[in-house]
Design a protein around this motif. Structure first.
Motif, PDB file in Angstrom:
ATOM      1  N   VAL A 123       0.845  -1.197   0.000  1.00 26.29           N
ATOM      2  CA  VAL A 123       0.000   0.000   0.000  1.00 26.29           C
ATOM      3  C   VAL A 123       0.879   1.246   0.000  1.00 26.29           C
ATOM      4  O   VAL A 123       0.650   2.199  -0.754  1.00 26.29           O
ATOM      5  CB  VAL A 123      -0.949   0.002   1.214  1.00 26.29           C
ATOM      6  CG1 VAL A 123      -1.710   1.322   1.301  1.00 26.29           C
ATOM      7  CG2 VAL A 123      -1.928  -1.161   1.128  1.00 26.29           C
ATOM      8  N   ALA A 124       1.907   1.229   0.850  1.00 26.59           N
ATOM      9  CA  ALA A 124       2.833   2.363   0.923  1.00 26.59           C
ATOM     10  C   ALA A 124       3.517   2.597  -0.421  1.00 26.59           C
ATOM     11  O   ALA A 124       3.655   3.745  -0.874  1.00 26.59           O
ATOM     12  CB  ALA A 124       3.874   2.112   2.009  1.00 26.59           C
ATOM     13  N   ALA A 125       3.929   1.507  -1.078  1.00 26.99           N
ATOM     14  CA  ALA A 125       4.605   1.625  -2.374  1.00 26.99           C
ATOM     15  C   ALA A 125       3.682   2.221  -3.420  1.00 26.99           C
ATOM     16  O   ALA A 125       4.099   3.071  -4.229  1.00 26.99           O
ATOM     17  CB  ALA A 125       5.110   0.257  -2.822  1.00 26.99           C
ATOM     18  N   SER A 126       2.429   1.790  -3.430  1.00 25.88           N
ATOM     19  CA  SER A 126       1.479   2.304  -4.409  1.00 25.88           C
ATOM     20  C   SER A 126       1.212   3.787  -4.196  1.00 25.88           C
ATOM     21  O   SER A 126       1.195   4.578  -5.144  1.00 25.88           O
ATOM     22  CB  SER A 126       0.167   1.511  -4.335  1.00 25.88           C
ATOM     23  OG  SER A 126      -0.750   1.983  -5.293  1.00 25.88           O
ATOM     24  N   LEU A 127       1.005   4.170  -2.948  1.00 22.31           N
ATOM     25  CA  LEU A 127       0.770   5.584  -2.646  1.00 22.31           C
ATOM     26  C   LEU A 127       1.976   6.435  -3.035  1.00 22.31           C
ATOM     27  O   LEU A 127       1.829   7.539  -3.572  1.00 22.31           O
ATOM     28  CB  LEU A 127       0.456   5.745  -1.160  1.00 22.31           C
ATOM     29  CG  LEU A 127      -0.916   5.241  -0.721  1.00 22.31           C
ATOM     30  CD1 LEU A 127      -0.978   5.122   0.798  1.00 22.31           C
ATOM     31  CD2 LEU A 127      -2.015   6.172  -1.216  1.00 22.31           C
ATOM     32  N   TYR A 128       3.156   5.914  -2.797  1.00 25.99           N
ATOM     33  CA  TYR A 128       4.373   6.641  -3.154  1.00 25.99           C
ATOM     34  C   TYR A 128       4.464   6.819  -4.672  1.00 25.99           C
ATOM     35  O   TYR A 128       4.817   7.895  -5.162  1.00 25.99           O
ATOM     36  CB  TYR A 128       5.606   5.907  -2.637  1.00 25.99           C
ATOM     37  CG  TYR A 128       6.905   6.564  -3.035  1.00 25.99           C
ATOM     38  CD1 TYR A 128       7.353   7.719  -2.386  1.00 25.99           C
ATOM     39  CD2 TYR A 128       7.684   6.039  -4.066  1.00 25.99           C
ATOM     40  CE1 TYR A 128       8.541   8.346  -2.772  1.00 25.99           C
ATOM     41  CE2 TYR A 128       8.877   6.655  -4.447  1.00 25.99           C
ATOM     42  CZ  TYR A 128       9.296   7.796  -3.798  1.00 25.99           C
ATOM     43  OH  TYR A 128      10.466   8.401  -4.177  1.00 25.99           O
ATOM     44  N   ARG A 129       4.130   5.743  -5.433  1.00 31.25           N
ATOM     45  CA  ARG A 129       4.199   5.851  -6.888  1.00 31.25           C
ATOM     46  C   ARG A 129       3.193   6.884  -7.415  1.00 31.25           C
ATOM     47  O   ARG A 129       3.494   7.628  -8.350  1.00 31.25           O
ATOM     48  CB  ARG A 129       3.934   4.485  -7.546  1.00 31.25           C
ATOM     49  CG  ARG A 129       5.004   3.425  -7.323  1.00 31.25           C
ATOM     50  CD  ARG A 129       6.408   3.955  -7.523  1.00 31.25           C
ATOM     51  NE  ARG A 129       6.584   4.615  -8.826  1.00 31.25           N
ATOM     52  CZ  ARG A 129       7.550   5.508  -9.080  1.00 31.25           C
ATOM     53  NH1 ARG A 129       8.396   5.865  -8.141  1.00 31.25           N
ATOM     54  NH2 ARG A 129       7.655   6.038 -10.279  1.00 31.25           N
ATOM     55  N   VAL A 130       2.009   6.913  -6.826  1.00 32.46           N
ATOM     56  CA  VAL A 130       1.039   7.930  -7.246  1.00 32.46           C
ATOM     57  C   VAL A 130       1.597   9.315  -6.956  1.00 32.46           C
ATOM     58  O   VAL A 130       1.544  10.220  -7.807  1.00 32.46           O
ATOM     59  CB  VAL A 130      -0.315   7.731  -6.547  1.00 32.46           C
ATOM     60  CG1 VAL A 130      -1.261   8.885  -6.899  1.00 32.46           C
ATOM     61  CG2 VAL A 130      -0.950   6.406  -6.957  1.00 32.46           C
ATOM     62  N   HIS A 131       2.137   9.481  -5.763  1.00 34.20           N
ATOM     63  CA  HIS A 131       2.691  10.787  -5.386  1.00 34.20           C
ATOM     64  C   HIS A 131       3.778  11.231  -6.366  1.00 34.20           C
ATOM     65  O   HIS A 131       3.857  12.418  -6.732  1.00 34.20           O
ATOM     66  CB  HIS A 131       3.263  10.706  -3.968  1.00 34.20           C
ATOM     67  CG  HIS A 131       3.756  12.023  -3.448  1.00 34.20           C
ATOM     68  ND1 HIS A 131       5.031  12.480  -3.664  1.00 34.20           N
ATOM     69  CD2 HIS A 131       3.128  12.990  -2.718  1.00 34.20           C
ATOM     70  CE1 HIS A 131       5.182  13.672  -3.090  1.00 34.20           C
ATOM     71  NE2 HIS A 131       4.045  14.000  -2.517  1.00 34.20           N
ATOM     72  N   GLU A 132       4.608  10.292  -6.804  1.00 27.62           N
ATOM     73  CA  GLU A 132       5.709  10.617  -7.705  1.00 27.62           C
ATOM     74  C   GLU A 132       5.242  10.850  -9.143  1.00 27.62           C
ATOM     75  O   GLU A 132       6.017  11.329  -9.967  1.00 27.62           O
ATOM     76  CB  GLU A 132       6.755   9.494  -7.678  1.00 27.62           C
ATOM     77  CG  GLU A 132       7.488   9.385  -6.364  1.00 27.62           C
ATOM     78  CD  GLU A 132       8.192  10.682  -5.986  1.00 27.62           C
ATOM     79  OE1 GLU A 132       9.157  11.047  -6.676  1.00 27.62           O
ATOM     80  OE2 GLU A 132       7.756  11.337  -5.008  1.00 27.62           O
TER      81      GLU A 132
END
Length: 249
Positions: A123-132
């Motif tokens: 979940v953290a990885a997905s949110l980070y990718r969206v943010h980037e």
């Protein structure tokens, strides 16, 4: 996760026919209008499925990119876009590692995609990718199924769906200790006067809303609004969904 939709992809729209996609699109457009610090022209749809949100959002004038790990879903989404005369970029990619090659103005993710990520780190990885992949000040809107829904609606219950071409049973087994909910789908697909049986298994994880909030903030977002439905109704103890409207800081 890509193999989870091999059968369901061909009947997904039929079994989702009661969803008011127009209301969901209205909701996303209103989120962008109310909360975005940047004019929203380009939007990435994370976990776009068969494009039932992506294509009508494109028809509203947004430059859409749809991302999904299921090539079966994307094939149907591309066909849907072509039939609607809409130009949508579809990308076969994992929501935990995608890269658009540019920053979109906003992002959406519909129908509890995050719950298919079975680890908090995913979940953290997905949110980070969206943010980037979105502009600073851009808005990301997504929903999760609530603990109430897993414990009281899905739980260990069985559901049945039927249309002219297929019959589906959906059995749930929820492990409250691990938070994992296993779905066992059995399809009976009409072929002439006979039915062909196919079986499929899926798995979701129930996350506390506190866990999701922490992951959102750690990824570089602020939460500007939470609600229970696409009418912005407030969260209640018995809400089955929680929509998070997040701003990239």
């Amino acid at each position: 996760m890509s193999g989870q939709y091999s059968s369901l992809s061909f009947f997904y729209d039929a079994f989702m026919q009661d969803v008011d996609y127009g209301a969901w699109c209205d909701f996303y457009a209103e989120c962008f209008r109310r909360f975005s610090d940047v004019p929203v022209q380009s939007v990435v749809d994370v976990g776009c499925g068969t494009g039932s949100i992506t294509v009508p959002m494109c028809a509203r004038g947004y430059k859409m990119t749809g991302i999904d790990i299921s090539e079966e879903m994307l094939t149907l989404a591309a066909k849907k876009a072509e039939e609607a005369g809409q130009s949508v970029r579809f990308l076969a990619s994992d929501m935990r590692s995608f890269n658009l090659g540019f920053r979109a103005d906003g992002a959406i993710s519909s129908f509890d995609c995050m719950n298919y990520l079975l680890k908090t780190g995913d979940v953290a990885a997905s949110l980070y990718r969206v943010h980037e992949n979105i502009e600073k000040g851009g808005i990301f809107v997504f929903d999760v199924s609530t603990p109430y829904k897993y414990k009281n609606i899905l739980a260990d219950n069985t559901f049945v769906f039927e249309n002219e071409d297929a019959f589906m049973t959906w059995e749930n087994y929820f492990n409250e200790k691990t938070g994992v909910c296993d779905f066992y789908l059995t399809f009976f697909i009409r072929e002439g006067g006979l039915y062909r049986r196919e079986d499929e298994e899926q798995r979701q994880r129930c996350y506390s809303l506190r866990t999701i909030r922490k992951a959102i903030q750690n990824a570089g977002f602020s939460i500007v609004c939470e609600c229970a439905d696409v009418d912005f109704s407030p969260l209640m103890e018995e809400s089955e969904r929680c929509f998070f409207i997040c701003k990239a800081e």
